[in-house]
Design a protein around this motif. Structure first.
Motif, short mmCIF file in Angstrom:
data_model
loop_
_atom_site.label_atom_id
_atom_site.label_comp_id
_atom_site.label_asym_id
_atom_site.label_seq_id
_atom_site.Cartn_x
_atom_site.Cartn_y
_atom_site.Cartn_z
N GLU A 423 151.66 14.99 13.72
CA GLU A 423 150.46 15.76 13.99
C GLU A 423 150.09 16.65 12.80
O GLU A 423 148.91 16.79 12.44
CB GLU A 423 150.68 16.62 15.24
N SER A 424 151.12 17.24 12.16
CA SER A 424 150.85 18.10 10.99
C SER A 424 150.28 17.29 9.85
O SER A 424 149.36 17.75 9.14
CB SER A 424 152.15 18.79 10.55
N THR A 427 146.65 16.55 10.40
CA THR A 427 145.84 17.74 10.11
C THR A 427 145.68 17.94 8.61
O THR A 427 144.59 18.26 8.11
CB THR A 427 146.50 18.98 10.75
N GLN A 431 142.24 18.02 6.39
CA GLN A 431 141.93 19.17 5.54
C GLN A 431 141.79 18.76 4.08
O GLN A 431 140.97 19.30 3.35
CB GLN A 431 143.02 20.23 5.70
#
Length: 663
Positions: A423-424, A427, A431
């Motif tokens: 999940e990180s 993200t 970004q």
């Protein structure tokens, strides 16, 4: 409750494995055996070495004392030695000191002629009776002595078995110590080297008068070191053990292994040996390459009192050592035997322990492999083109463990960590894309703003100039002047656009050899063609040893021209432009050519010096702010470096370091 039970289960497995494969008692027993055996060896061998050193010291003491007694008896012979010395001393009495000195020098010169073979007749002042007597005394043990001589109260030679010595000895240490201003003392020298392979020991005793209270001369015996070596060479300790004679300075005077004074006993060991009584110690370094060696020692004390300068001002010690490998060989044999038995037991237990340990080590290895894979995937984020692959693989890193203990809990935590990492990473990807998009828009906006600003003013000038040209009332001179303005503005506009294009397009360099002189002349020629304004003097200096460069000539020339233009603009009132080229490079490192461009202009302030390479930064009323940016990029693309040193009001120095052609 489930987690608590799993912890207890894992603890039981580890305890069971340790109990099965444990061999701590065997190690403790082996270590205890080693300590006990070593201590026993040290005590027994140390005492033995102490006895050997003590007996060796006593033999050396007896040998030296016997030689001293023999020379003292010789010096006390009344009708030969004493009488001849008294006669020699009596020959000086009627004369004053200067006359005595002149006579001694005359005799010394005559003696030197006799020694050299020019005079074949023995000088009359050499006492023949004493000479024959000491020759007979010397002949009894001629192999042990080097020479025997007698001197009077002024150090002058009375008789000598070997005519190789000088005539006057009053300034020599052995004579001064033995005569002692008429008091008379016993003197024994340190062992010294007389010739190649020949080492001697001097024994000097005073010749006393008839009352025995005042010295009237000196007898010196030169004893060969081989006599003392007998006592040392007799020491045999195993195959490689031996004895030595050394002094308190740590210098081995007699060593069967190495030449005299070829090695030194280290200070820590000497502090252990310098005792008043015999003993033994364990030497960390025995000066023969051995460590933790057992050595025995004993001080040598002579019966006869010697002068303070005797033995070189040192104390002598007998020293016995043995190679540690040989000393501790029985212990090592015992340890090997015990170790082989223990190794067999440990091997059997370890095999069983390995089989049982595998049952709970395997899940740990699985976790480690997956953790390494995730770590490598995260590391690949820094590499272009690998983000998507790393993102996909981390989501697949799952471990299934069914052990009912801590490992199952650890695997569950690992899977949760991998999911959170997925999940990180997603993200971060989103970004990253957003950040790249914003950076591109910002760069394009900044580029367009600068381009619009630089194009707007020239276009206004061109438009107004075109209106003047269309005005029929304007004279031809005005129209020509306006047309020239248009040409200049178009050239300036072209220059700005070229700067932007160079900044936007980064062409890879086409590297080839080029001479420094050719490159600088081409840059100067283009710089002169673009020049206007006040006169600027040029000073160019190229060192004779400068090699060719290995760069793209066009790109480096463009950078040089930009830097020279900046130098001209910094000197609006004129000045001197200095260009130098020299070679720089350490031995074994690639050669580098250093080009320095120095102007005498206004310089750059410290706060602006930090920003000069930033795109679009400029302090001028004109310009794009890309000149230095492009110059630095072009130099670095060609494997070089560009640095600027400047002091406000004093001028600027630009230093280019460019790769040279390998020789």
């Amino acid at each position: 409750m489930g987690l608590s039970r799993s912890r207890r289960g894992l603890q039981k497995k580890f305890v069971a494995s340790l109990l099965i494969v444990g061999f701590s008692p065997g190690i403790v027993a082996l270590f205890a055996t080693y300590l006990y055996s070593i201590q026993t060896i040290k005590t027994s061998i140390g005492g033995s070495f102490q006895q050997i050193a003590t007996s060796t010291a006593r033999r050396i003491e007896v040998m030296i004392d016997d030689e001293i007694d023999g020379v003292r008896q010789l010096a006390a012979t009344p009708f030969t030695v004493r009488a001849s010395v008294e006669a020699s001393n009596g020959s000086y009495r009627p004369e004053d000191p200067q006359a005595v000195r002149a006579r001694l020098l005359q005799r010394s010169a005559q003696w030197e002629r006799y020694r050299g073979g020019e005079d074949r007749v023995l000088p009359s002042y050499i006492n023949r009776g004493t000479l024959f007597y000491i020759r007979d005394w010397y002949a009894v043990r001629a192999g042990e002595y080097q020479n025997l001589l007698v001197t009077d109260a002024r150090g002058a030679l009375v008789a000598s078995v070997a005519p190789t010595v000088g005539y006057l000895h009053g300034d020599e240490l052995w004579w001064r110590e033995a005569f002692a201003d008429g008091r008379g003392r016993l003197y024994v020298s340190d062992i010294y080297k007389q010739a190649a392979g020949e080492y001697l020991l001097d024994i000097a005793v005073p010749v006393m008068d008839r009352t025995g209270k005042r010295a009237i001369g000196v007898v010196k015996l030169e004893l060969r070191r081989a006599n003392l070596m007998k006592a040392i060479m007799e020491i045999k300790v195993g195959e490689r053990g031996h004895g030595m004679l050394l002094n308190t300075e740590g210098t081995p005077l007699i060593c069967p292994v190495l030449p005299p004074k070829a090695h030194l006993i280290n200070d820590p060991l000497m502090r252990q040996l310098m005792q008043t009584t015999p003993g033994w110690v364990v030497a960390e370094d025995d000066a023969h390459g051995g460590h933790n060696s057992i050595v025995g020692y004993a001080p040598i004390r002579f019966v006869h009192p010697l002068s303070e300068s005797s033995l070189g001002g040192h104390q002598w010690y007998a020293f016995v050592r043995q190679d540690p490998d040989e000393t501790y060989a029985p212990v090592y044999t015992l340890l090997r035997t015990v170790g082989m038995i223990g190794f067999g037991m440990v091997t059997a237990l370890a095999s069983l322990g390995f089989f049982l340990g595998r049952l709970f080590v395997k899940p740990i290895l699985m976790l480690q492999e997956q953790a390494d894979a995730i770590r490598q995937g995260v590391r690949d984020l820094a590499s272009a083109g690998r983000f998507d692959r790393a993102l996909r693989n981390t989501g697949e890193r799952r471990v299934t463990v069914r052990t009912g203990d801590e490992l199952e809990s650890l695997a569950l935590a690992f899977n949760q960590m991998a999911q959170a990492l997925d999940e990180s990473l997603k993200t971060i990807r989103n970004q990253e894309n957003e950040l790249l998009r914003k950076e591109k828009l910002a760069s394009v906006g900044q580029l367009l703003a600068a381009l619009a600003h630089d194009i707007k003013n020239p276009l206004g000038v061109i438009r107004s100039s075109a209106q003047l040209v269309l005005d029929d009332h304007q004279s031809e001179a005005v129209k020509r002047e306006v047309a020239q303005y248009v040409i200049e503005e178009v050239d300036r506009l072209t220059n700005r656009i070229n700067h932007f294009l160079r900044f936007a397009r980064q062409k890879p360099p086409e590297v080839r050899p080029v001479a420094v002189k050719v490159l600088l002349e081409a840059a100067l020629q283009e710089w002169r063609a673009l020049g206007t304004g006040s006169f600027i003097a040029e000073e160019v200096s190229i060192a004779s040893d400068v090699p060719d460069l290995m760069v793209d000539p066009d790109q480096v020339k463009e950078a040089l021209v930009n830097l020279m233009i900046n130098a001209r603009e910094a000197m609006p009132q004129g000045g001197t432009l200095t260009i130098t080229a020299s070679m720089e490079g350490k031995s074994g490192a690639p050669a580098t050519v250093v080009v320095r461009i120095v102007d005498a202009g206004c310089g750059i302030s410290p706060e602006h010096l930090k920003q000069i390479f930033d795109p679009f930064f400029t302090t001028k009323d004109f310009g794009t702010g890309l000149g230095l940016t492009n110059a630095k990029r072009l130099v670095e693309q060609n494997g070089g470096q560009l640095a600027i040193n400047s002091q406000e009001g004093k001028g600027t120095e630009v230093v280019l370091r460019l790769p040279a052609l390998a020789r």
